[in-house]
Motif scaffolding. Structure first.
Motif, PDB file in Angstrom:
ATOM      1  N   PHE A 194      39.436  40.320  38.705  1.00 34.25           N
ATOM      2  CA  PHE A 194      39.771  39.877  40.060  1.00 34.25           C
ATOM      3  C   PHE A 194      38.649  40.330  41.000  1.00 34.25           C
ATOM      4  CE2 PHE A 194      42.344  39.851  44.017  1.00 34.25           C
ATOM      5  CZ  PHE A 194      42.813  38.545  43.926  1.00 34.25           C
ATOM      6  N   PRO A 195      38.162  39.448  41.872  1.00 33.53           N
ATOM      7  CA  PRO A 195      36.922  39.714  42.617  1.00 33.53           C
ATOM      8  C   PRO A 195      36.858  41.024  43.386  1.00 33.53           C
ATOM      9  CG  PRO A 195      37.569  37.423  42.855  1.00 33.53           C
ATOM     10  CD  PRO A 195      38.685  38.097  42.116  1.00 33.53           C
ATOM     11  N   SER A 196      37.969  41.476  43.981  1.00 36.55           N
ATOM     12  CA  SER A 196      37.895  42.679  44.820  1.00 36.55           C
ATOM     13  C   SER A 196      38.178  43.977  44.068  1.00 36.55           C
ATOM     14  CB  SER A 196      38.873  42.560  45.994  1.00 36.55           C
ATOM     15  OG  SER A 196      40.193  42.374  45.518  1.00 36.55           O
ATOM     16  N   LEU A 240      46.543  38.279  43.310  1.00 38.55           N
ATOM     17  CA  LEU A 240      46.245  38.970  42.054  1.00 38.55           C
ATOM     18  C   LEU A 240      47.313  38.652  41.007  1.00 38.55           C
ATOM     19  CD1 LEU A 240      44.759  40.931  40.232  1.00 38.55           C
ATOM     20  CD2 LEU A 240      45.893  42.823  41.410  1.00 38.55           C
ATOM     21  N   ILE A 241      48.569  38.597  41.416  1.00 38.31           N
ATOM     22  CA  ILE A 241      49.632  38.262  40.472  1.00 38.31           C
ATOM     23  C   ILE A 241      49.420  36.854  39.914  1.00 38.31           C
ATOM     24  CG2 ILE A 241      52.116  37.836  40.237  1.00 38.31           C
ATOM     25  CD1 ILE A 241      51.322  40.808  40.369  1.00 38.31           C
ATOM     26  N   ALA A 242      49.085  35.913  40.786  1.00 35.40           N
ATOM     27  CA  ALA A 242      48.827  34.545  40.326  1.00 35.40           C
ATOM     28  C   ALA A 242      47.637  34.499  39.379  1.00 35.40           C
ATOM     29  CB  ALA A 242      48.587  33.632  41.534  1.00 35.40           C
ATOM     30  N   PHE A 243      46.625  35.285  39.673  1.00 32.33           N
ATOM     31  CA  PHE A 243      45.427  35.378  38.834  1.00 32.33           C
ATOM     32  C   PHE A 243      45.817  35.866  37.433  1.00 32.33           C
ATOM     33  CE2 PHE A 243      41.740  37.758  37.253  1.00 32.33           C
ATOM     34  CZ  PHE A 243      40.687  36.883  37.499  1.00 32.33           C
ATOM     35  N   CYS A 244      46.643  36.916  37.380  1.00 29.66           N
ATOM     36  CA  CYS A 244      47.091  37.453  36.092  1.00 29.66           C
ATOM     37  C   CYS A 244      47.995  36.462  35.366  1.00 29.66           C
ATOM     38  CB  CYS A 244      47.837  38.770  36.300  1.00 29.66           C
ATOM     39  SG  CYS A 244      46.808  40.132  36.880  1.00 29.66           S
ATOM     40  N   ASP A 245      48.859  35.785  36.109  1.00 25.70           N
ATOM     41  CA  ASP A 245      49.807  34.845  35.526  1.00 25.70           C
ATOM     42  C   ASP A 245      49.096  33.715  34.792  1.00 25.70           C
ATOM     43  OD1 ASP A 245      52.275  33.773  34.912  1.00 25.70           O
ATOM     44  OD2 ASP A 245      52.568  32.830  36.876  1.00 25.70           O
ATOM     45  N   GLU A 246      47.917  33.337  35.275  1.00 28.01           N
ATOM     46  CA  GLU A 246      47.142  32.272  34.641  1.00 28.01           C
ATOM     47  C   GLU A 246      46.447  32.737  33.372  1.00 28.01           C
ATOM     48  OE1 GLU A 246      44.353  31.017  37.553  1.00 28.01           O
ATOM     49  OE2 GLU A 246      45.847  30.026  38.839  1.00 28.01           O
ATOM     50  N   ARG A 247      46.312  34.041  33.185  1.00 30.81           N
ATOM     51  CA  ARG A 247      45.445  34.568  32.134  1.00 30.81           C
ATOM     52  C   ARG A 247      46.158  35.431  31.093  1.00 30.81           C
ATOM     53  NH1 ARG A 247      42.815  33.628  36.693  1.00 30.81           N
ATOM     54  NH2 ARG A 247      40.601  33.014  36.649  1.00 30.81           N
ATOM     55  N   MET A 248      47.443  35.665  31.249  1.00 29.41           N
ATOM     56  CA  MET A 248      48.152  36.501  30.278  1.00 29.41           C
ATOM     57  C   MET A 248      49.612  36.073  30.192  1.00 29.41           C
ATOM     58  SD  MET A 248      48.661  40.112  32.400  1.00 29.41           S
ATOM     59  CE  MET A 248      46.932  40.367  32.732  1.00 29.41           C
ATOM     60  N   VAL A 273      52.276  40.577  32.884  1.00 30.52           N
ATOM     61  CA  VAL A 273      51.882  40.561  34.297  1.00 30.52           C
ATOM     62  C   VAL A 273      52.500  41.758  35.017  1.00 30.52           C
ATOM     63  CG1 VAL A 273      51.967  39.291  36.471  1.00 30.52           C
ATOM     64  CG2 VAL A 273      51.666  38.061  34.308  1.00 30.52           C
ATOM     65  N   PRO A 274      51.686  42.550  35.725  1.00 36.10           N
ATOM     66  CA  PRO A 274      52.241  43.744  36.383  1.00 36.10           C
ATOM     67  C   PRO A 274      53.344  43.407  37.384  1.00 36.10           C
ATOM     68  CG  PRO A 274      49.828  43.829  36.349  1.00 36.10           C
ATOM     69  CD  PRO A 274      50.222  42.457  35.888  1.00 36.10           C
ATOM     70  N   ARG A 275      54.359  44.246  37.367  1.00 32.87           N
ATOM     71  CA  ARG A 275      55.373  44.175  38.423  1.00 32.87           C
ATOM     72  C   ARG A 275      54.929  45.018  39.612  1.00 32.87           C
ATOM     73  NH1 ARG A 275      61.773  46.191  38.291  1.00 32.87           N
ATOM     74  NH2 ARG A 275      61.959  46.396  40.573  1.00 32.87           N
ATOM     75  N   TYR A 276      54.361  46.189  39.325  1.00 35.58           N
ATOM     76  CA  TYR A 276      53.973  47.122  40.373  1.00 35.58           C
ATOM     77  C   TYR A 276      52.452  47.183  40.514  1.00 35.58           C
ATOM     78  CZ  TYR A 276      58.780  48.884  39.898  1.00 35.58           C
ATOM     79  OH  TYR A 276      60.139  48.998  39.848  1.00 35.58           O
ATOM     80  N   HIS A 321      59.185  41.743  46.710  1.00 34.46           N
ATOM     81  CA  HIS A 321      58.553  40.812  47.642  1.00 34.46           C
ATOM     82  C   HIS A 321      58.810  39.352  47.266  1.00 34.46           C
ATOM     83  CE1 HIS A 321      56.426  44.451  48.938  1.00 34.46           C
ATOM     84  NE2 HIS A 321      56.115  43.786  50.036  1.00 34.46           N
ATOM     85  N   GLY A 322      59.614  39.118  46.255  1.00 36.95           N
ATOM     86  CA  GLY A 322      59.991  37.761  45.903  1.00 36.95           C
ATOM     87  C   GLY A 322      58.875  36.913  45.319  1.00 36.95           C
ATOM     88  N   VAL A 323      57.856  37.559  44.729  1.00 35.86           N
ATOM     89  CA  VAL A 323      56.755  36.821  44.115  1.00 35.86           C
ATOM     90  C   VAL A 323      57.128  36.499  42.677  1.00 35.86           C
ATOM     91  CG1 VAL A 323      54.321  36.888  43.449  1.00 35.86           C
ATOM     92  CG2 VAL A 323      55.053  37.902  45.621  1.00 35.86           C
TER      93      VAL A 323
END
Length: 557
Positions: free
Chosen positions: A453-455, A492-500, A505-508, A543-545
């Motif tokens: 993730f870029p940052s 970041l969650i969306a980024f992980c969701d696409e790749r694993m 995918v982390p919850r926290y 956060h409802g993500v």
């Protein structure tokens, strides 16, 4: 066809695997070649000068009562004197016990007491810490101070005799002539202690040599190379993966006080370095540094990265040029078991292939020691085929030695898998693996995605207690950001969701200024797990993500 590491003939016969003997050999055959430089501004010591200077200290140590087999603590920051004193101890058959300069309090007392050393060499700043634990280390009798203008006794130090290191440097530059064998103990190197108090790994001269020989073979090191390091000298990466390999082939080693990400390639350019190495997150730190005029003005041909971050390697070569990356996989206790053959295609994420000339291995269930089926994850267990190339045990901890050698296999605690062609892949430390809703998760694999993730500069993934029955663990990522960057957690969650997989995918998520690390750059995950979820932790569910799989499941319902 199963790929294994190419068989090789070591540079020296096995009865010559003794550091002082190799130093004396190099002083004879290449006396005027550069051996050691302190920074890229220093004038190199030639091999003849290095051997003579080491001998001066060796005779001084002997005169101070240090005998063959005695353990001597080097509680020092990086310095040229560190290497001279380390080599000098080997000349008289004494045992080097390097202690990290960051150690203090109970951790320092533990390592000093375990060593049972009578003699220590340290600095005016660090000796004050020794004073704080003096009562806990009754074996310590004398302390030599490097760089001390005088021997003013720090407050509280009442028993241990103090002298200046300069008193150890004699005029006698002849080889001492002490008989040292490959089977003699050369050093005690402390483990990182990520899951408990550190253990002292007993390393014979042959074990020390073999580790260095492996590095030479993997990097293709020759006498024409320049190898640089700023990693801590008390750690094996500097000692037997940089400094000793240079001694073995007669190469030039350039030493620095500390690692520098911003000046990494400036040092490479100024020193003329052709070989270097990287540890843990240091590749990410270098990439996060501002562009420099030296980014492409260097001679680096090979970097030994341990472990090699596959997601960053492409970015690294794009910015800094066509550098060859090699990797090995091992532990202080067992040398490198797997290495990358040079010039051979390396599958993404692979740790290397088996050095079957020297070791036999099995991947087994850590609870039963029974081999796991091909392709499945198991704990790496090893046996040497040649005596003297792994540790003879842990200093003062016979029960830990027996535990490690259960069923006559050395248990590494590393979870790995092997593919059908013979490449081995690190999955996780057995104790760091997560299990979420019946699924095993590799923290190592989750980290490799989050780092893309870029940052994100660095991260550590841990398991925290789930808040539902039978949940076992929830995945938490502790993140360090690149300088000046912010982070969008849902992105970041969306980024992980696409790749694993969704279960990974982390919850926290939590941003931290820095990850707690050992002196050898390993993350203290036990400390992070004990810290767990805090008031600063971001919770995806709260956060409802939702993940794509959750959205699809809701639509079907």
């Amino acid at each position: 066809m199963i790929v294994t590491y190419p068989h090789f003939e070591p540079h020296f016969p096995r009865d010559e695997w003794v550091l002082p003997r190799i130093l004396e050999h190099q002083a004879r055959v290449r006396p005027d070649r550069p051996a050691l430089s302190w920074t890229d501004e220093g004038t190199p010591l030639s091999y003849a000068e290095l051997n003579a200077e080491v001998n001066r200290y060796a005779h001084g140590l002997a005169a101070a009562g240090v005998k063959k087999g005695d353990k001597v603590v080097l509680y020092l920051p990086n310095s040229l004197e560190f290497v001279l004193l380390w080599y000098a101890l080997t000349k008289i058959g004494a045992v080097e016990v390097p202690v990290g300069e960051i150690q203090k309090g109970a951790f320092l007392a533990h390592q000093l007491k375990l060593s049972e050393a009578r003699t220590m060499i340290t600095t005016p700043d660090l000796v004050a810490r020794v004073a704080e634990v003096e009562a806990d280390v009754p074996a310590l009798e004398q302390c030599f101070i490097l760089g001390a203008p005088d021997c003013a006794r720090p407050q509280g130090l009442s028993r241990v005799a103090m002298r200046r290191v300069e008193e150890l440097r004699t005029a006698n530059d002849a080889n001492p002539g002490v008989v040292v064998t490959p089977e003699d103990i050369a050093a005690v190197l402390y483990t990182s202690g990520t899951t408990g108090m550190s253990k002292g790994v007993l390393m014979t001269h042959s074990h020390f040599y073999f580790f260095a020989e492996e590095d030479v073979q993997m990097t293709g090191l020759t006498e024409d190379d320049v190898y640089m390091t700023g990693f801590p000298f008390f750690h094996g990466n500097a000692q037997f993966l940089t400094i000793y390999p240079c001694l073995l082939v007669g190469a030039h080693c350039v030493l620095y006080k500390k690692f520098s990400a911003s000046d990494y390639f400036g040092r490479a350019a100024r020193s003329g370095a052709t070989v270097a190495n990287l540890l843990g997150a240091t590749m990410a730190f270098i990439l996060a540094s501002p562009p420099s005029e030296y980014d492409r003005k260097h001679r680096l041909r090979t970097i030994y990265a341990a472990p090699l971050s596959v997601d960053l390697a492409g970015k690294f070569t794009k910015r800094f040029g066509p550098i060859e990356f090699v990797d090995g996989f091992g532990q202080t206790e067992i040398s490198n078991i797997f290495q990358t053959p040079r010039g051979v295609y390396r599958p993404p994420g692979a740790s290397g292939v088996l050095m079957d000339q020297w070791f036999e291995v099995k991947l087994a269930d850590p609870d039963t020691d029974e081999p796991v089926p091909e392709g499945q994850v198991g704990e790496l267990m090893i046996r040497p085929k040649v005596p003297g190339i792994i540790t003879v045990g842990y200093l003062g901890m016979p029960e830990k030695t027996v535990e490690a050698w259960k069923n006559l296999w050395f248990h590494t605690g590393d979870a790995m898998r092997r593919d059908e062609t013979g490449w081995y892949y690190f999955v996780d430390r057995v104790k760091d693996a997560l299990r979420r809703r019946g699924e095993n998760i590799s923290s190592f694999e989750v980290e490799s995605v989050v780092r893309q993730f870029p940052s994100v500069a660095e991260c550590a993934v841990i398991g925290v207690d789930a808040d539902e029955a039978g949940g076992e663990n929830e995945v938490m990522a502790c993140i360090v950001l690149k300088q000046g960057q912010t982070i969008d957690f849902p992105a970041l969650i969306a980024f992980c969701d696409e790749r694993m997989g969704a279960h990974m995918v982390p919850r926290y998520l939590e941003v931290m200024d820095a990850l707690p690390q050992t002196p050898s750059e390993k993350v203290k995950k036990k400390e992070l797990r004990a810290r767990g979820v805090t008031a600063n932790t971001w919770d995806r569910q709260a956060h409802g993500v939702r993940l794509q799989s959750e959205i699809k499941a809701a639509r079907r319902a």
